[in-house]
Design a protein around this motif. Structure first.
Motif, PDB file in Angstrom:
ATOM      1  N   ILE A  30      43.697  38.539 -48.994  1.00 41.86           N
ATOM      2  CA  ILE A  30      42.686  37.506 -49.198  1.00 41.86           C
ATOM      3  C   ILE A  30      41.938  37.764 -50.502  1.00 41.86           C
ATOM      4  O   ILE A  30      41.688  36.836 -51.282  1.00 41.86           O
ATOM      5  N   THR A  31      41.615  39.010 -50.774  1.00 47.84           N
ATOM      6  CA  THR A  31      40.927  39.340 -52.025  1.00 47.84           C
ATOM      7  C   THR A  31      41.799  38.996 -53.228  1.00 47.84           C
ATOM      8  O   THR A  31      41.310  38.446 -54.219  1.00 47.84           O
ATOM      9  N   HIS A  32      43.080  39.292 -53.143  1.00 46.28           N
ATOM     10  CA  HIS A  32      43.990  38.976 -54.243  1.00 46.28           C
ATOM     11  C   HIS A  32      44.027  37.466 -54.483  1.00 46.28           C
ATOM     12  O   HIS A  32      43.986  37.017 -55.639  1.00 46.28           O
ATOM     13  N   ILE A  33      44.086  36.686 -53.432  1.00 45.44           N
ATOM     14  CA  ILE A  33      44.090  35.225 -53.562  1.00 45.44           C
ATOM     15  C   ILE A  33      42.795  34.765 -54.231  1.00 45.44           C
ATOM     16  O   ILE A  33      42.807  33.930 -55.134  1.00 45.44           O
ATOM     17  N   ALA A  34      41.667  35.320 -53.793  1.00 42.98           N
ATOM     18  CA  ALA A  34      40.376  34.947 -54.375  1.00 42.98           C
ATOM     19  C   ALA A  34      40.342  35.251 -55.868  1.00 42.98           C
ATOM     20  O   ALA A  34      39.957  34.397 -56.679  1.00 42.98           O
ATOM     21  N   LEU A  35      40.749  36.449 -56.240  1.00 46.95           N
ATOM     22  CA  LEU A  35      40.731  36.844 -57.650  1.00 46.95           C
ATOM     23  C   LEU A  35      41.715  36.016 -58.470  1.00 46.95           C
ATOM     24  O   LEU A  35      41.418  35.616 -59.607  1.00 46.95           O
ATOM     25  N   GLU A  36      42.868  35.747 -57.895  1.00 48.56           N
ATOM     26  CA  GLU A  36      43.899  34.969 -58.572  1.00 48.56           C
ATOM     27  C   GLU A  36      43.418  33.556 -58.911  1.00 48.56           C
ATOM     28  O   GLU A  36      43.865  32.951 -59.880  1.00 48.56           O
ATOM     29  N   HIS A  37      42.504  33.034 -58.102  1.00 47.35           N
ATOM     30  CA  HIS A  37      42.020  31.671 -58.303  1.00 47.35           C
ATOM     31  C   HIS A  37      40.623  31.619 -58.923  1.00 47.35           C
ATOM     32  O   HIS A  37      39.929  30.614 -58.844  1.00 47.35           O
ATOM     33  N   GLY A  38      40.217  32.732 -59.539  1.00 46.02           N
ATOM     34  CA  GLY A  38      39.008  32.710 -60.364  1.00 46.02           C
ATOM     35  C   GLY A  38      37.705  33.095 -59.696  1.00 46.02           C
ATOM     36  O   GLY A  38      36.645  32.962 -60.311  1.00 46.02           O
ATOM     37  N   PHE A  39      37.738  33.558 -58.457  1.00 42.29           N
ATOM     38  CA  PHE A  39      36.507  34.011 -57.821  1.00 42.29           C
ATOM     39  C   PHE A  39      36.248  35.452 -58.227  1.00 42.29           C
ATOM     40  O   PHE A  39      37.180  36.236 -58.400  1.00 42.29           O
ATOM     41  N   SER A  40      34.979  35.807 -58.361  1.00 42.77           N
ATOM     42  CA  SER A  40      34.622  37.115 -58.914  1.00 42.77           C
ATOM     43  C   SER A  40      34.866  38.274 -57.955  1.00 42.77           C
ATOM     44  O   SER A  40      35.127  39.391 -58.397  1.00 42.77           O
ATOM     45  N   ASP A  41      34.756  38.017 -56.664  1.00 43.21           N
ATOM     46  CA  ASP A  41      35.029  39.070 -55.680  1.00 43.21           C
ATOM     47  C   ASP A  41      35.272  38.447 -54.305  1.00 43.21           C
ATOM     48  O   ASP A  41      34.966  37.281 -54.073  1.00 43.21           O
ATOM     49  N   GLY A  42      35.802  39.250 -53.409  1.00 45.72           N
ATOM     50  CA  GLY A  42      36.174  38.759 -52.082  1.00 45.72           C
ATOM     51  C   GLY A  42      34.995  38.297 -51.246  1.00 45.72           C
ATOM     52  O   GLY A  42      35.093  37.315 -50.504  1.00 45.72           O
ATOM     53  N   ALA A  43      33.875  39.006 -51.341  1.00 43.55           N
ATOM     54  CA  ALA A  43      32.701  38.641 -50.532  1.00 43.55           C
ATOM     55  C   ALA A  43      32.142  37.280 -50.956  1.00 43.55           C
ATOM     56  O   ALA A  43      31.814  36.441 -50.113  1.00 43.55           O
ATOM     57  N   HIS A  44      32.024  37.084 -52.252  1.00 47.02           N
ATOM     58  CA  HIS A  44      31.537  35.795 -52.754  1.00 47.02           C
ATOM     59  C   HIS A  44      32.482  34.673 -52.322  1.00 47.02           C
ATOM     60  O   HIS A  44      32.047  33.623 -51.852  1.00 47.02           O
ATOM     61  N   PHE A  45      33.773  34.914 -52.480  1.00 46.90           N
ATOM     62  CA  PHE A  45      34.766  33.921 -52.074  1.00 46.90           C
ATOM     63  C   PHE A  45      34.623  33.582 -50.595  1.00 46.90           C
ATOM     64  O   PHE A  45      34.634  32.413 -50.218  1.00 46.90           O
ATOM     65  N   ALA A  46      34.485  34.605 -49.747  1.00 49.36           N
ATOM     66  CA  ALA A  46      34.386  34.375 -48.302  1.00 49.36           C
ATOM     67  C   ALA A  46      33.172  33.506 -47.965  1.00 49.36           C
ATOM     68  O   ALA A  46      33.267  32.609 -47.121  1.00 49.36           O
ATOM     69  N   ARG A  47      32.044  33.752 -48.628  1.00 49.23           N
ATOM     70  CA  ARG A  47      30.835  32.948 -48.372  1.00 49.23           C
ATOM     71  C   ARG A  47      31.045  31.489 -48.772  1.00 49.23           C
ATOM     72  O   ARG A  47      30.729  30.569 -48.015  1.00 49.23           O
TER      73      ARG A  47
END
Length: 68
Positions: A30-47
């Protein structure tokens, strides 16, 4: 009118949503997907993801696994 940043974030979230439903055996984290699509980190993406879709990325992935 939607601000450009909000529009771009929405597109990125949609791409992440589809990637999380990907049932291939070599799924990315999930973190890799978030980073791959321009989100700065997994926690921010999850929120942001939970706020948009009402479900966590992990829960969506689990649902996709049950359907696929």
């Amino acid at each position: 009118m939607t601000p450009p940043a909000a529009f771009i974030r929405e597109l990125r979230l949609e791409q992440c949503y589809l990637a999380l439903l990907d049932a291939t055996p070599q799924r990315r984290s999930i973190t890799h997907i978030a980073l791959e699509h321009g989100f700065s980190d997994g926690a921010h993406f999850a929120r942001v993801f939970r706020k948009r879709y009402g479900v966590s990325p992990g829960d969506l992935r689990a649902r996709g696994k049950q359907l696929g």
